[in-house]
Design an enzyme around this catalytic site. Structure first.
Site, PDB file in Angstrom:
ATOM      1  N   SER A   1       3.471  -6.789  -5.513  1.00 45.58           N
ATOM      2  CA  SER A   1       4.614  -5.941  -5.133  1.00 45.58           C
ATOM      3  C   SER A   1       5.885  -6.647  -5.573  1.00 45.58           C
ATOM      4  O   SER A   1       5.923  -7.880  -5.632  1.00 45.58           O
ATOM      5  CB  SER A   1       4.647  -5.751  -3.615  1.00 45.58           C
ATOM      6  OG  SER A   1       5.888  -5.232  -3.204  1.00 45.58           O
TER       7      SER A   1
ATOM      8  N   TYR B   1       4.816  -9.727   4.663  1.00 43.35           N
ATOM      9  CA  TYR B   1       4.349  -8.936   3.512  1.00 43.35           C
ATOM     10  C   TYR B   1       4.785  -9.605   2.203  1.00 43.35           C
ATOM     11  O   TYR B   1       3.988  -9.811   1.283  1.00 43.35           O
ATOM     12  CB  TYR B   1       4.900  -7.515   3.609  1.00 43.35           C
ATOM     13  CG  TYR B   1       4.469  -6.621   2.460  1.00 43.35           C
ATOM     14  CD1 TYR B   1       3.146  -6.216   2.335  1.00 43.35           C
ATOM     15  CD2 TYR B   1       5.382  -6.201   1.488  1.00 43.35           C
ATOM     16  CE1 TYR B   1       2.739  -5.414   1.276  1.00 43.35           C
ATOM     17  CE2 TYR B   1       4.992  -5.393   0.433  1.00 43.35           C
ATOM     18  CZ  TYR B   1       3.662  -4.999   0.332  1.00 43.35           C
ATOM     19  OH  TYR B   1       3.257  -4.213  -0.723  1.00 43.35           O
TER      20      TYR B   1
HETATM   21  N1  LIG Z   1       3.272   2.139  -1.864  1.00 44.52           N
HETATM   22  C1  LIG Z   1       4.166   1.250  -2.290  1.00 44.52           C
HETATM   23  O1  LIG Z   1       5.387   1.511  -2.325  1.00 44.52           O
HETATM   24  C2  LIG Z   1       3.690  -0.086  -2.810  1.00 44.52           C
HETATM   25  C3  LIG Z   1       4.623  -0.878  -3.482  1.00 44.52           C
HETATM   26  C4  LIG Z   1       4.228  -2.121  -3.975  1.00 44.52           C
HETATM   27  C5  LIG Z   1       2.938  -2.560  -3.793  1.00 44.52           C
HETATM   28  N2  LIG Z   1       2.035  -1.775  -3.132  1.00 44.52           N
HETATM   29  C6  LIG Z   1       0.682  -2.296  -2.935  1.00 44.52           C
HETATM   30  O2  LIG Z   1      -0.237  -1.386  -3.496  1.00 44.52           O
HETATM   31  C7  LIG Z   1      -1.509  -1.552  -2.856  1.00 44.52           C
HETATM   32  C8  LIG Z   1      -2.070  -0.179  -2.511  1.00 44.52           C
HETATM   33  O3  LIG Z   1      -1.223   0.440  -1.575  1.00 44.52           O
HETATM   34  P1  LIG Z   1      -0.925   2.007  -1.553  1.00 44.52           P
HETATM   35  O4  LIG Z   1       0.527   2.184  -1.777  1.00 44.52           O
HETATM   36  O5  LIG Z   1      -1.869   2.730  -2.410  1.00 44.52           O
HETATM   37  O6  LIG Z   1      -1.163   2.279  -0.004  1.00 44.52           O
HETATM   38  P2  LIG Z   1      -2.247   3.126   0.790  1.00 44.52           P
HETATM   39  O7  LIG Z   1      -2.333   4.506   0.241  1.00 44.52           O
HETATM   40  O8  LIG Z   1      -1.905   2.934   2.230  1.00 44.52           O
HETATM   41  O9  LIG Z   1      -3.628   2.382   0.456  1.00 44.52           O
HETATM   42  C9  LIG Z   1      -3.975   1.155   1.052  1.00 44.52           C
HETATM   43  C10 LIG Z   1      -5.449   0.927   0.815  1.00 44.52           C
HETATM   44  O10 LIG Z   1      -5.809  -0.346   1.400  1.00 44.52           O
HETATM   45  C11 LIG Z   1      -7.013  -0.186   2.122  1.00 44.52           C
HETATM   46  N3  LIG Z   1      -7.091  -1.103   3.246  1.00 44.52           N
HETATM   47  C12 LIG Z   1      -6.137  -1.392   4.160  1.00 44.52           C
HETATM   48  N4  LIG Z   1      -6.629  -2.230   5.100  1.00 44.52           N
HETATM   49  C13 LIG Z   1      -7.927  -2.472   4.765  1.00 44.52           C
HETATM   50  C14 LIG Z   1      -8.975  -3.244   5.342  1.00 44.52           C
HETATM   51  N5  LIG Z   1      -8.802  -3.939   6.478  1.00 44.52           N
HETATM   52  N6  LIG Z   1     -10.183  -3.259   4.747  1.00 44.52           N
HETATM   53  C15 LIG Z   1     -10.397  -2.547   3.600  1.00 44.52           C
HETATM   54  N7  LIG Z   1      -9.435  -1.792   3.010  1.00 44.52           N
HETATM   55  C16 LIG Z   1      -8.224  -1.767   3.585  1.00 44.52           C
HETATM   56  C17 LIG Z   1      -6.980   1.255   2.634  1.00 44.52           C
HETATM   57  O11 LIG Z   1      -8.306   1.710   2.836  1.00 44.52           O
HETATM   58  P3  LIG Z   1      -8.905   2.220   4.246  1.00 44.52           P
HETATM   59  O12 LIG Z   1      -7.840   2.927   4.982  1.00 44.52           O
HETATM   60  O13 LIG Z   1     -10.060   3.087   3.799  1.00 44.52           O
HETATM   61  O14 LIG Z   1      -9.381   0.969   4.912  1.00 44.52           O
HETATM   62  C18 LIG Z   1      -6.314   1.992   1.488  1.00 44.52           C
HETATM   63  O15 LIG Z   1      -7.272   2.454   0.568  1.00 44.52           O
HETATM   64  C19 LIG Z   1      -1.266  -2.453  -1.644  1.00 44.52           C
HETATM   65  O16 LIG Z   1      -1.695  -3.757  -1.933  1.00 44.52           O
HETATM   66  C20 LIG Z   1       0.247  -2.437  -1.494  1.00 44.52           C
HETATM   67  O17 LIG Z   1       0.738  -3.627  -0.911  1.00 44.52           O
HETATM   68  C21 LIG Z   1       2.384  -0.545  -2.635  1.00 44.52           C
END
Ligand SMILES: NC(=O)c1ccc[n+]([C@@H]2O[C@H](COP(=O)([O-])OP(=O)(O)OC[C@H]3O[C@@H](n4cnc5c(N)ncnc54)[C@H](OP(=O)(O)O)[C@@H]3O)[C@@H](O)[C@H]2O)c1
Length: 246
Positions: free
Chosen positions: A132, A145
């Site tokens: 991120s 984070y």
């Molecule tokens: N959205 C943003 O603005 C943004 C920006 C920069 C970086 N990111 C990064 O991108 C990545 C994906 O995030 P996203 O934006 O796609 O968010 P998201 O839609 O909330 O997806 C998060 C994923 O992580 C999984 N997860 C969370 N806790 C878990 C656990 N204990 N065990 C197994 N799986 C787990 C969830 O699966 P389950 O619910 O099925 O467990 C879900 O599939 C993350 O690393 C986040 O930090 C996001």
């Protein structure tokens, strides 16, 4: 190195960036194992992609071995699962702090440790870390984070050094703000007008390109490289600018 039949694992494949990545990899002919806790959502993605679902909680230290056992020989490992929390550090619940470190940093390290011997023995493979921009900058009210993502960057860079010349690539994908359930899940919505959230599919395209071209680091959107680099050479100035305009 993405070809039909490539065996890919995508953690956090039940939602957002992970689901979009699984779909794109499947369209390139990969066999995809999506990992997460939400069995229904994983099942939907697995059905759409013709892949398989692995229900695992990545806070569990045993999850890495479970994932590898279900995956078989992994060609591409996408460490994407992650969660956030926003607020002052002193107000952060202790168990949330633990969870962030476990899912965002410890789980990728455990998965890579489990997957690498096979990749190195086969002389091919690719590791992808979804980091991120918060890991490249200091972000007030997202201290843990930010720290987990900075740690992930360091993990990736260090492992890249260990793997030089051994056929295994390492890419870090650095998104800014992405339109996914991430903010709803952390309980604090994204309210700023800029930077505007980008679609998860855009991050997935950049991620797949990074694997195909063996890129060490990609920012999405690309202009985010500038503040990240500025912070590298002038941290005090960048922190002051962030406090003033951030
Ligand atoms: N959205 C943003 O603005 C943004 C920006 C920069 C970086 N990111 C990064 O991108 C990545 C994906 O995030 P996203 O934006 O796609 O968010 P998201 O839609 O909330 O997806 C998060 C994923 O992580 C999984 N997860 C969370 N806790 C878990 C656990 N204990 N065990 C197994 N799986 C787990 C969830 O699966 P389950 O619910 O099925 O467990 C879900 O599939 C993350 O690393 C986040 O930090 C996001």
């Amino acid at each position: 190195m993405i070809a039909p039949g490539t065996n890919a694992v995508v953690t956090g494949g039940s939602s957002g960036i992970g689901a979009a990545t699984a779909e794109l990899l499947a369209r390139r002919g990969c066999s995809v194992l999506v990992v997460g806790r939400d069995a229904d959502a994983l099942g939907d993605v697995a059905h759409r992609t013709g892949g398989r679902a692995c229900v695992a909680d990545l806070t569990d230290p045993a999850a890495a071995d479970q994932v590898l056992a279900e995956a078989g020989p992994v060609d591409v490992l996408v460490c994407n699962a992650g969660l956030g929390w926003a607020g002052p550090l002193e107000a952060m619940p202790a168990d949330t702090l633990e969870k962030l470190v476990q899912v965002n940093l410890l789980a990728p390290a455990r998965l890579v440790r489990a997957a690498l011997p096979g990749m190195v023995a086969r002389g091919r493979g690719h590791l992808v870390f979804v980091s991120s921009i918060a890991g490249s900058m200091n972000v007030a009210h997202e201290a843990v984070y930010s720290a987990t993502k900075a740690g992930l960057d360091a993990l990736a860079g260090s492992v890249r050094g260990e793997l030089a010349g051994r056929g295994v690539g390492v890419s870090v994908v650095v998104p800014g703000v992405v339109d996914t359930p991430f903010f709803a899940r952390r309980g604090v919505p994204y309210v700023r007008r800029r930077p505007r959230p980008v679609p998860a599919e855009r991050v997935a395209r950049a991620l797949v390109r990074a694997v195909e071209r063996d890129r060490a680091e990609v920012f999405v959107p690309g202009w985010l490289r500038l503040p990240a680099r500025l912070r590298g050479i002038a941290p005090v100035l960048t922190d002051a600018l962030q406090r003033r305009f951030g």
